[in-house]
Design a protein around this motif. Sequence first.
Motif, PDB file in Angstrom:
ATOM      1  N   PRO A  44       0.805  -1.231   0.000  1.00  0.00           N
ATOM      2  CA  PRO A  44       0.000   0.000   0.000  1.00  0.00           C
ATOM      3  C   PRO A  44       0.837   1.279   0.000  1.00  0.00           C
ATOM      4  O   PRO A  44       0.526   2.226  -0.715  1.00  0.00           O
ATOM      5  CB  PRO A  44      -0.827  -0.111   1.290  1.00  0.00           C
ATOM      6  N   PHE A  45       1.899   1.321   0.836  1.00  0.00           N
ATOM      7  CA  PHE A  45       2.673   2.552   0.990  1.00  0.00           C
ATOM      8  C   PHE A  45       4.165   2.277   0.761  1.00  0.00           C
ATOM      9  O   PHE A  45       4.751   1.413   1.428  1.00  0.00           O
ATOM     10  CB  PHE A  45       2.495   3.134   2.398  1.00  0.00           C
ATOM     11  N   LEU A  46       4.745   3.018  -0.167  1.00  0.00           N
ATOM     12  CA  LEU A  46       6.189   2.975  -0.382  1.00  0.00           C
ATOM     13  C   LEU A  46       6.754   4.352  -0.026  1.00  0.00           C
ATOM     14  O   LEU A  46       6.114   5.372  -0.283  1.00  0.00           O
ATOM     15  CB  LEU A  46       6.529   2.646  -1.838  1.00  0.00           C
ATOM     16  N   TYR A  47       7.952   4.371   0.549  1.00  0.00           N
ATOM     17  CA  TYR A  47       8.586   5.634   0.952  1.00  0.00           C
ATOM     18  C   TYR A  47       9.937   5.727   0.252  1.00  0.00           C
ATOM     19  O   TYR A  47      10.807   4.889   0.448  1.00  0.00           O
ATOM     20  CB  TYR A  47       8.773   5.660   2.470  1.00  0.00           C
ATOM     21  N   ILE A  48      10.112   6.766  -0.583  1.00  0.00           N
ATOM     22  CA  ILE A  48      11.374   6.997  -1.286  1.00  0.00           C
ATOM     23  C   ILE A  48      11.956   8.318  -0.802  1.00  0.00           C
ATOM     24  O   ILE A  48      11.338   9.372  -0.970  1.00  0.00           O
ATOM     25  CB  ILE A  48      11.175   7.040  -2.819  1.00  0.00           C
ATOM     26  N   SER A  49      13.124   8.240  -0.185  1.00  0.00           N
ATOM     27  CA  SER A  49      13.789   9.439   0.321  1.00  0.00           C
ATOM     28  C   SER A  49      14.884   9.855  -0.657  1.00  0.00           C
ATOM     29  O   SER A  49      15.892   9.167  -0.813  1.00  0.00           O
ATOM     30  CB  SER A  49      14.401   9.160   1.700  1.00  0.00           C
ATOM     31  N   THR A  50      14.675  10.976  -1.328  1.00  0.00           N
ATOM     32  CA  THR A  50      15.648  11.475  -2.307  1.00  0.00           C
ATOM     33  C   THR A  50      15.360  12.940  -2.611  1.00  0.00           C
ATOM     34  O   THR A  50      14.240  13.420  -2.414  1.00  0.00           O
ATOM     35  CB  THR A  50      15.586  10.651  -3.615  1.00  0.00           C
ATOM     36  N   TRP A  51      16.391  13.627  -3.103  1.00  0.00           N
ATOM     37  CA  TRP A  51      16.207  14.999  -3.570  1.00  0.00           C
ATOM     38  C   TRP A  51      15.763  15.032  -5.025  1.00  0.00           C
ATOM     39  O   TRP A  51      15.328  16.075  -5.521  1.00  0.00           O
ATOM     40  CB  TRP A  51      17.525  15.776  -3.438  1.00  0.00           C
ATOM     41  N   GLU A  52      15.888  13.917  -5.717  1.00  0.00           N
ATOM     42  CA  GLU A  52      15.666  13.895  -7.168  1.00  0.00           C
ATOM     43  C   GLU A  52      14.219  13.527  -7.509  1.00  0.00           C
ATOM     44  O   GLU A  52      13.930  12.433  -7.980  1.00  0.00           O
ATOM     45  CB  GLU A  52      16.645  12.921  -7.819  1.00  0.00           C
ATOM     46  N   GLU A  53      13.324  14.455  -7.287  1.00  0.00           N
ATOM     47  CA  GLU A  53      11.911  14.211  -7.546  1.00  0.00           C
ATOM     48  C   GLU A  53      11.656  13.866  -9.015  1.00  0.00           C
ATOM     49  O   GLU A  53      10.931  12.918  -9.324  1.00  0.00           O
ATOM     50  CB  GLU A  53      11.082  15.432  -7.155  1.00  0.00           C
ATOM     51  N   GLU A  54      12.243  14.658  -9.902  1.00  0.00           N
ATOM     52  CA  GLU A  54      11.978  14.458 -11.331  1.00  0.00           C
ATOM     53  C   GLU A  54      12.448  13.089 -11.804  1.00  0.00           C
ATOM     54  O   GLU A  54      11.802  12.451 -12.633  1.00  0.00           O
ATOM     55  CB  GLU A  54      12.650  15.566 -12.151  1.00  0.00           C
ATOM     56  N   ARG A  55      13.585  12.658 -11.284  1.00  0.00           N
ATOM     57  CA  ARG A  55      14.120  11.353 -11.690  1.00  0.00           C
ATOM     58  C   ARG A  55      13.221  10.218 -11.217  1.00  0.00           C
ATOM     59  O   ARG A  55      12.972   9.258 -11.944  1.00  0.00           O
ATOM     60  CB  ARG A  55      15.544  11.211 -11.131  1.00  0.00           C
ATOM     61  N   VAL A  56      12.707  10.334  -9.998  1.00  0.00           N
ATOM     62  CA  VAL A  56      11.797   9.314  -9.478  1.00  0.00           C
ATOM     63  C   VAL A  56      10.497   9.314 -10.264  1.00  0.00           C
ATOM     64  O   VAL A  56       9.983   8.254 -10.649  1.00  0.00           O
ATOM     65  CB  VAL A  56      11.520   9.545  -7.975  1.00  0.00           C
ATOM     66  N   LEU A  57       9.952  10.499 -10.503  1.00  0.00           N
ATOM     67  CA  LEU A  57       8.703  10.597 -11.251  1.00  0.00           C
ATOM     68  C   LEU A  57       8.849  10.029 -12.666  1.00  0.00           C
ATOM     69  O   LEU A  57       7.956   9.338 -13.173  1.00  0.00           O
ATOM     70  CB  LEU A  57       8.227  12.044 -11.319  1.00  0.00           C
ATOM     71  N   SER A  58       9.981  10.320 -13.286  1.00  0.00           N
ATOM     72  CA  SER A  58      10.235   9.780 -14.625  1.00  0.00           C
ATOM     73  C   SER A  58      10.219   8.260 -14.614  1.00  0.00           C
ATOM     74  O   SER A  58       9.649   7.614 -15.507  1.00  0.00           O
ATOM     75  CB  SER A  58      11.577  10.308 -15.136  1.00  0.00           C
ATOM     76  N   LEU A  59      10.836   7.685 -13.582  1.00  0.00           N
ATOM     77  CA  LEU A  59      10.856   6.226 -13.463  1.00  0.00           C
ATOM     78  C   LEU A  59       9.448   5.673 -13.237  1.00  0.00           C
ATOM     79  O   LEU A  59       9.042   4.683 -13.864  1.00  0.00           O
ATOM     80  CB  LEU A  59      11.776   5.817 -12.305  1.00  0.00           C
ATOM     81  N   ILE A  60       8.675   6.313 -12.364  1.00  0.00           N
ATOM     82  CA  ILE A  60       7.324   5.837 -12.060  1.00  0.00           C
ATOM     83  C   ILE A  60       6.419   5.939 -13.287  1.00  0.00           C
ATOM     84  O   ILE A  60       5.642   5.024 -13.578  1.00  0.00           O
ATOM     85  CB  ILE A  60       6.734   6.623 -10.870  1.00  0.00           C
ATOM     86  N   TYR A  61       6.536   7.046 -14.020  1.00  0.00           N
ATOM     87  CA  TYR A  61       5.726   7.201 -15.234  1.00  0.00           C
ATOM     88  C   TYR A  61       6.039   6.106 -16.251  1.00  0.00           C
ATOM     89  O   TYR A  61       5.135   5.542 -16.877  1.00  0.00           O
ATOM     90  CB  TYR A  61       5.958   8.577 -15.864  1.00  0.00           C
ATOM     91  N   SER A  62       7.341   5.813 -16.434  1.00  0.00           N
ATOM     92  CA  SER A  62       7.709   4.784 -17.411  1.00  0.00           C
ATOM     93  C   SER A  62       7.245   3.408 -16.963  1.00  0.00           C
ATOM     94  O   SER A  62       6.841   2.582 -17.788  1.00  0.00           O
ATOM     95  CB  SER A  62       9.222   4.790 -17.634  1.00  0.00           C
ATOM     96  N   MET A  63       7.277   3.147 -15.663  1.00  0.00           N
ATOM     97  CA  MET A  63       6.836   1.848 -15.148  1.00  0.00           C
ATOM     98  C   MET A  63       5.317   1.706 -15.235  1.00  0.00           C
ATOM     99  O   MET A  63       4.799   0.628 -15.535  1.00  0.00           O
ATOM    100  CB  MET A  63       7.280   1.679 -13.693  1.00  0.00           C
ATOM    101  N   ALA A  64       4.621   2.803 -14.945  1.00  0.00           N
ATOM    102  CA  ALA A  64       3.157   2.742 -14.874  1.00  0.00           C
ATOM    103  C   ALA A  64       2.527   2.361 -16.207  1.00  0.00           C
ATOM    104  O   ALA A  64       1.430   1.791 -16.248  1.00  0.00           O
ATOM    105  CB  ALA A  64       2.602   4.079 -14.398  1.00  0.00           C
ATOM    106  N   SER A  65       3.204   2.661 -17.312  1.00  0.00           N
ATOM    107  CA  SER A  65       2.662   2.346 -18.637  1.00  0.00           C
ATOM    108  C   SER A  65       3.281   1.077 -19.241  1.00  0.00           C
ATOM    109  O   SER A  65       2.939   0.704 -20.362  1.00  0.00           O
ATOM    110  CB  SER A  65       2.899   3.533 -19.584  1.00  0.00           C
ATOM    111  N   ASN A  66       4.178   0.437 -18.498  1.00  0.00           N
ATOM    112  CA  ASN A  66       4.881  -0.750 -18.992  1.00  0.00           C
ATOM    113  C   ASN A  66       4.167  -2.011 -18.500  1.00  0.00           C
ATOM    114  O   ASN A  66       4.433  -2.508 -17.405  1.00  0.00           O
ATOM    115  CB  ASN A  66       6.340  -0.725 -18.526  1.00  0.00           C
TER     116      ASN A  66
END
Length: 547
Positions: free
Chosen positions: A20-42
């Motif tokens: 249900p809940f994942l926690y990602i601690s990082t300063w690189e928001e855009e990099r994480v979002l890019s990864l999530i977007y690519s995964m969500a459509s794969n």
Amino acid sequence: MEKKQVRERLMANLFKARFPFLYISTWEEERVLSLIYSMASNQELIKTSRKVITWKITTGIEEAGVKAKGDTKSALKALEFVENYQEPAIFVLHDFHIYFGGEGRTPDHQIIRKLRDISLSLKRSPNPKNVVFLSPILRLPHDLEKDITIVDFDLPSFNEIKQILDDLIQVNKQTGRIEIKLTEEEKEKLVKAAQGLTLSEAENAFARAMVEDGRLSIHDVEVILEEKEQIIKKTEILEFVNSRLNMDDIGGLENLKRWLRKRNKSWLESTQKYGLPAPKGVLITGVPGCGKSLISKAISAMWQLPLLRLDIGKVFSGIVGSSEENMRKAIQTAEAISPSILWIDEIEKGFSGMNSSGDGGTASRIFGQFLTWMQEKEKPVFVIATANNISSLPTELLRKGRFDEIFFVDLPTHRERVEIFRVHLKRRLKDPNVARDFQINDDNLHYLAGLTEGFVGAEIEQVVINGLFEAFYEERSVTLLDFEKICKQFIPLSVTQAEQIKGIRDWANVRAVAATPREDREEYSESGEAEDISDIIASRGGRTIDF
């Protein structure tokens, strides 16, 4: 499999398993979002494609840049939106740690309770839904420890940074405004130097290097290291040492220098062909003032890696538990900007209170933490530790596996003293008027080396400085007699601390490798010089292994 692929596979499995809940601690928001977007459509990776919906306290709920209807800036309203949403989705909640307490802030118990309420509904939802907390700070309330899964998101890999550099090079080659002067090996060095930076920081560093002089070359490693210096300054525990020393500034110790030269570039990808690991580090012990700290600084220039000085005293803090956190923070920072060199000067003083019970075992815990990291570290962080009183170091630190080698730095030999005089005289005698009556030639250097039997490198430097003060006081050029006068007045450490030096040598004879090569050390047995200083030089410490 590259780390990036491992990370993608792990996150995909967590999404598919309906964590249900994942926690990602990082300063690189855009990099994480890019990864999530690519995964969500794969669909091949995640099976069920999902929408990506984000929330920020400033904008509320957004999907593909379109804000949700109504006011969703409230965290409670956002969680209600997540609970009621009927389609497959991944919800990315930015900076949600502010509701979890810490740093004097009271946890928002209503938000925490709501998260616990919707945890089960997320698992049992007809359509898969996951919540990702994205924040630069990792903070979890005790109530949610069993519900939230922490996902490590490492800094960019070698290949990711290399792609950024290749893209910049390609773009600027087309414009013709930037001159690119890099071999493949030099490009690899530049990328390695940038590891530990975020993608944005690495791109900025490369761009800055290009615009400063209109070219990109191996010399721009210095620009990358300046960017890393900013990271170090923010820790307040580590100190970035910007050393201008090089190995030519240090006289003697050729055995240690050869060992270090053979391990230069050992953090590059090319070492994988030989199946070689990155070197762990060295412990340098010996007589005070013989150049242990100097050679620590010179390694940074030779290897073109950032040099970080760890002050053990700054690690210890009055707040219970904070000392261990400080050590973790120092280690994480050193690894974050690896490849790097971590320098611990006079390590025996830092861990001197390890066996005392007055600190509640804090020193022992920190020492154990450091030892475990030394044994198991995978990141290329080269540890160089120096020690004067080796007998006070615990045996656990000295066994194989912590350091690659233990080197002993003894009183300089005649040949080494010649080189030490040469280095200091060349560094200071630059004005022709001051040097008019003194020549830096072999005869004068050998004569001075003969007068300074038993002197350490720091004492030889003082001989040069005091000799120059003699000339400065009388406003004339310096002469050989000035240096001779100081030599005869000087009482060296080898006389005032003869017993301590003998104890260090006795220890080093069977436990350490001599930093001075065999051919230099044999001078004493051939010349009989040792008799002149009451047998202090009679038995020179360190095993005779030459590298």
